[in-house]
Scaffold this motif. Structure first.
Motif, short mmCIF file in Angstrom:
data_model
loop_
_atom_site.label_atom_id
_atom_site.label_comp_id
_atom_site.label_asym_id
_atom_site.label_seq_id
_atom_site.Cartn_x
_atom_site.Cartn_y
_atom_site.Cartn_z
N ALA A 171 0.83 -1.21 0.00
CA ALA A 171 0.00 0.00 0.00
C ALA A 171 0.86 1.26 0.00
O ALA A 171 0.54 2.25 -0.66
CB ALA A 171 -0.92 -0.01 1.21
N GLN A 172 1.97 1.22 0.73
CA GLN A 172 2.83 2.39 0.85
C GLN A 172 3.59 2.68 -0.44
O GLN A 172 3.70 3.84 -0.86
CB GLN A 172 3.82 2.20 1.99
CG GLN A 172 4.78 3.37 2.18
CD GLN A 172 5.71 3.18 3.37
OE1 GLN A 172 5.58 2.22 4.14
NE2 GLN A 172 6.67 4.08 3.52
N TYR A 173 4.14 1.65 -1.07
CA TYR A 173 5.04 1.86 -2.20
C TYR A 173 4.37 1.71 -3.56
O TYR A 173 4.87 2.23 -4.55
CB TYR A 173 6.26 0.94 -2.07
CG TYR A 173 7.17 1.39 -0.95
CD1 TYR A 173 7.99 2.49 -1.10
CD2 TYR A 173 7.15 0.75 0.28
CE1 TYR A 173 8.79 2.94 -0.07
CE2 TYR A 173 7.94 1.18 1.32
CZ TYR A 173 8.76 2.27 1.15
OH TYR A 173 9.54 2.72 2.18
N GLY A 174 3.27 1.01 -3.61
CA GLY A 174 2.44 0.96 -4.81
C GLY A 174 3.22 0.84 -6.10
O GLY A 174 3.94 -0.14 -6.33
N GLU A 175 3.10 1.83 -6.97
CA GLU A 175 3.67 1.78 -8.31
C GLU A 175 5.20 1.72 -8.30
O GLU A 175 5.80 1.35 -9.31
CB GLU A 175 3.21 2.98 -9.13
CG GLU A 175 1.73 2.96 -9.46
CD GLU A 175 1.33 1.74 -10.27
OE1 GLU A 175 2.14 1.30 -11.13
OE2 GLU A 175 0.23 1.21 -10.04
N ARG A 176 5.83 2.05 -7.17
CA ARG A 176 7.29 1.95 -7.11
C ARG A 176 7.75 0.50 -7.14
O ARG A 176 8.93 0.23 -7.35
CB ARG A 176 7.82 2.66 -5.85
CG ARG A 176 7.64 4.17 -5.89
CD ARG A 176 8.11 4.82 -4.61
NE ARG A 176 9.53 4.62 -4.37
CZ ARG A 176 10.18 5.04 -3.27
NH1 ARG A 176 9.50 5.68 -2.33
NH2 ARG A 176 11.47 4.82 -3.13
N LEU A 177 6.84 -0.43 -6.93
CA LEU A 177 7.18 -1.85 -6.99
C LEU A 177 7.07 -2.42 -8.40
O LEU A 177 7.50 -3.55 -8.64
CB LEU A 177 6.27 -2.65 -6.04
CG LEU A 177 6.33 -2.25 -4.56
CD1 LEU A 177 5.29 -3.03 -3.77
CD2 LEU A 177 7.73 -2.49 -3.99
N ALA A 178 6.52 -1.66 -9.31
CA ALA A 178 6.36 -2.13 -10.69
C ALA A 178 7.74 -2.45 -11.28
O ALA A 178 8.71 -1.72 -11.07
CB ALA A 178 5.66 -1.08 -11.53
N GLY A 179 7.82 -3.56 -11.99
CA GLY A 179 9.07 -3.96 -12.62
C GLY A 179 9.99 -4.77 -11.74
O GLY A 179 11.03 -5.26 -12.19
N LYS A 180 9.63 -4.93 -10.48
CA LYS A 180 10.47 -5.66 -9.53
C LYS A 180 9.95 -7.08 -9.31
O LYS A 180 8.77 -7.36 -9.50
CB LYS A 180 10.55 -4.91 -8.21
CG LYS A 180 11.13 -3.50 -8.35
CD LYS A 180 11.23 -2.79 -7.01
CE LYS A 180 11.75 -1.35 -7.21
NZ LYS A 180 13.13 -1.29 -7.72
#
Length: 217
Positions: free
Chosen positions: A81-90
């Motif tokens: 919930a906190q990092y959301g789209e920052r996890l995309a591609g990982k």
């Protein structure tokens, strides 16, 4: 590409996170180490021969290609919930088990009997993030004791929908001192969680070698 071409981070310094950190360091792997308690992370890293670089959780998310989120299910959900789209591609590695103490010295599931935390968490990740269920079939004590067994290594089962992500995590399992055995996609995650048929505290009930594992999957 292999895991050596990627930056790995462990988020969480509890029993599982600490054990994986020790196992990865013993395999010569350098990695980022983060947790809510920075002092605990530094203390853990001090015994890992320089293989662990202590960073904030925010920096771990920013820099890592492969994130091992060694935290309880509720904390895992909070990180998504906190990092959301920052996890995309990982690649997100999920060693979680959806259990809590039952008040009688044992454990109980905190989600539905037919639900798995792996599938729940995968459904909450942003598009492009790839979840792999791994490092969840053994307790922390066994995970430490069974690493690098000879002459035949012990098995860690894992599940993934994405083949490239699966290959990276298989490399990471080998680095940790185990033989990886893929059981299928994330629809098999429930088998790898507490009470599942491939878990130490489920029907399997023990550590197995690859020749034994292939008979039960």
């Amino acid at each position: 590409m292999t895991i050596s071409d990627h930056t790995v981070a462990i988020v969480g310094t509890g029993n599982i996170g600490g054990t994986l950190a020790s196992d990865f360091a013993a395999g010569g792997r350098d990695f980022l180490l983060a947790g809510r308690n920075a002092a605990a992370a530094r203390n853990l890293a001090a015994g890992l021969d320089g293989h662990a670089e202590v960073v904030s959780v925010d920096e771990a998310v920013e820099r890592a290609d492969v994130l091992v989120l060694a935290v309880w299910l509720d904390a895992f959900e909070q990180l998504i919930a906190q990092y959301g789209e920052r996890l995309a591609g990982k690649v997100i590695v999920d060693p979680s088990n959806p259990v809590a103490p039952d008040g009688n010295g044992g454990f109980k599931k905190i989600i539905g009997e037919q639900e798995s935390s792996g599938q729940i968490l995968a459904g909450r990740l942003p598009a492009g993030a790839r979840l792999v269920k791994a490092f969840s079939t053994l307790s922390a004590g066994t995970l430490a004791a069974a690493a690098r067994r000879e002459p035949e290594r012990a098995v860690l089962f894992y599940a993934a929908d994405d083949d490239a992500a699966a290959d990276l995590v298989a490399d990471l399992i080998r680095t940790g001192g185990y033989e990886p055995v893929r059981v299928g996609g994330l629809d098999q995650s429930i088998r790898l969680e507490v009470f599942g048929d491939l878990h130490e505290y489920g029907a399997l009930g023990r550590v197995v070698t690859k020749s034994e594992a292939l008979k039960v999957i």
